[in-house]
Design an enzyme around this catalytic site. Structure first.
Site, short mmCIF file in Angstrom:
data_model
loop_
_atom_site.label_atom_id
_atom_site.label_comp_id
_atom_site.label_asym_id
_atom_site.label_seq_id
_atom_site.Cartn_x
_atom_site.Cartn_y
_atom_site.Cartn_z
N VAL A 1 84.23 -1.41 -37.44
CA VAL A 1 85.30 -2.26 -36.90
C VAL A 1 85.95 -3.03 -38.03
O VAL A 1 87.18 -3.12 -38.12
CB VAL A 1 84.75 -3.21 -35.82
CG1 VAL A 1 85.84 -4.16 -35.35
CG2 VAL A 1 84.21 -2.42 -34.62
N ASP A 2 85.14 -3.60 -38.92
CA ASP A 2 85.68 -4.33 -40.07
C ASP A 2 86.54 -3.41 -40.94
O ASP A 2 87.67 -3.76 -41.31
CB ASP A 2 84.54 -4.88 -40.93
CG ASP A 2 84.02 -6.21 -40.42
OD1 ASP A 2 84.62 -6.78 -39.48
OD2 ASP A 2 83.01 -6.70 -40.97
N TYR A 3 86.01 -2.25 -41.29
CA TYR A 3 86.74 -1.37 -42.19
C TYR A 3 88.04 -0.88 -41.55
O TYR A 3 89.09 -0.87 -42.19
CB TYR A 3 85.87 -0.16 -42.57
CG TYR A 3 84.56 -0.51 -43.23
CD1 TYR A 3 84.35 -1.75 -43.83
CD2 TYR A 3 83.52 0.40 -43.25
CE1 TYR A 3 83.14 -2.06 -44.43
CE2 TYR A 3 82.30 0.10 -43.86
CZ TYR A 3 82.12 -1.13 -44.44
OH TYR A 3 80.92 -1.43 -45.02
#
Length: 401
Positions: free
Chosen positions: A168-170
């Site tokens: 999700v972050d990436y």
């Protein structure tokens, strides 16, 4: 010149998601200047173990190569004045903060447009800048649970499971980078900047993709699958062999027919229970155990050789170390090196973004405030007296006479 060498980005960023996106822009040549809060020791990623000493960590290196750093207190009036001077000389103000913070720090287009009408203000937040969760902190693990990812991941009879990576972050970082590129293009075309309201939540929901459209428009109930199987195509999953695991995919009928030959059971191709996509899905409970027993009769190396010769999509389930040492990883120049003052030679994965020949020098991540002189003197043209005055006014943090 690299593609983005004429783009300057002021990055009020920390930890993973925001820095991941801006790093890819830096790799493409953008001048990314990290604005680090001197009262907190700068980006918290500097202190993430393992492989961490002082303000240096390999975690920080993974997200911040090719960037510059200045310690600047933008809540301080003198620091704010300096920041506004930088806005006049920049294309983008990029942040990843809680959704209610960019307005408080006056990082929005309406706050900065008088300084630079073409400025782009990209805010990557956990939940966006509207909605009932906008003021909540957003973290990858929490969002994987909230948006259904963990419910889809793992074995059917096991617990909900997060991805082994902070996807999700990436993904949110990459969506923010795409938004920046689109907004800068429009600003240069029209002379008017804008806000980009990007969130990890929106990114995670959007990545539900085809299971979402099946659920929204039919009776499909997304569910976890045995051995990471595709939700509708059989066979398309991980299989155990005599000495390890492989992934085999038959997304076209021709691959299924070839697989039956490789496995020594060509009769299965015309078996009415398995002759079509729909039939194989309906009879997966019979077919998959049969395939598993056959695959367990030989080694990973045996099956991969046979599958590759037959042109069937397949591959081993590698460890991280095996993946990084894979000949294709090396042939694609996906391992790069930088020289670090504390860690020596640092090897890390390269950006997958390729424009032209992809050539370029790579710098280690900056030490906190390492580029103050470049920012103050080369970009802003400040003289010694101006810098001393700003120092006394604590623009760069606490000052002791």
């Amino acid at each position: 010149m690299r593609p983005l060498e004429d783009v300057r980005i002021l990055a009020v960023e920390q930890y993973g998601a925001g820095p991941f996106g801006s790093m890819h822009l830096a790799d493409l040549g953008a001048e990314v200047i990290k604005i680090e809060d001197p009262s907190t020791g700068g980006d918290v990623a500097r202190y993430v173990p393992p492989f961490q000493e002082g303000e240096d960590s390999l975690f920080f290196e993974a997200f911040n190569r090719n960037k510059r750093s200045i310690a600047l207190d933008i809540a301080n009036p003198a620091g704010r004045s300096l920041f506004e001077d930088l806005v006049r000389h920049s294309d983008v103000v990029y942040s990843n903060l809680r959704g209610d913070v960019p307005p408080k720090l006056r990082l929005m287009y309406d706050d900065l447009k008088e300084l630079n009408p073409a400025i782009v203000c990209c805010s990557l937040t956990g939940y966006g800048m509207s909605g009932p969760r906008s003021a909540e902190p957003g973290y990858d693990y929490v969002l994987q649970g909230l948006t259904g990812w963990m419910d889809l991941t793992g074995e059917p009879d096991g617990p909900p499971t997060k991805s082994g990576l902070s996807l999700v972050d990436y993904s949110g970082g990459l969506v923010a980078a795409i938004s920046v590129l689109a907004a800068v293009h429009a600003a240069r075309r029209d002379g008017i900047g804008t806000d980009c309201d990007v969130s990890l939540f929106d990114t995670a929901v959007a990545m539900l993709s085809y299971p979402a459209i099946w659920q929204l428009n039919g009776d499909f109930q997304p569910a976890r699958t045995h051995h990471s199987a595709h939700p509708s195509i059989v066979p398309f999953q991980a299989f155990p062999t005599r000495d390890g695991w492989i992934v085999v995919a038959c997304p076209k009928e021709k691959f299924w027919r070839r697989l039956t030959g490789v496995m020594g059971h060509p009769e299965l191709a015309d078996d009415e229970r398995f002759a079509t996509f729909a039939a194989r899905r309906a009879n997966a409970a019979t077919l998959v155990p049969l395939l598993e027993s056959i695959f367990q009769s030989q080694t990973v190396a045996h099956w991969l050789n046979e599958l590759r010769l037959a042109g069937i999509p397949s591959g081993p389930v590698n460890s991280v170390a095996q993946a990084l040492a894979d000949p294709h990883t090396l042939a694609r120049d996906m391992i790069m090196e930088t020289t670090h003052t504390r860690f020596g030679t640092v090897r890390q994965v390269a950006s997958p973004v390729r424009v032209g020949n992809g050539a370029g020098d790579f710098r280690r991540a900056p030490a906190r405030n390492e580029d103050a002189s470049h920012v103050l003197r080369d970009i802003l043209g400040y003289d010694d007296e101006r810098i001393r005055s700003l120092t006394r006014q604590q623009a760069f943090g606490a000052y002791d006479e």
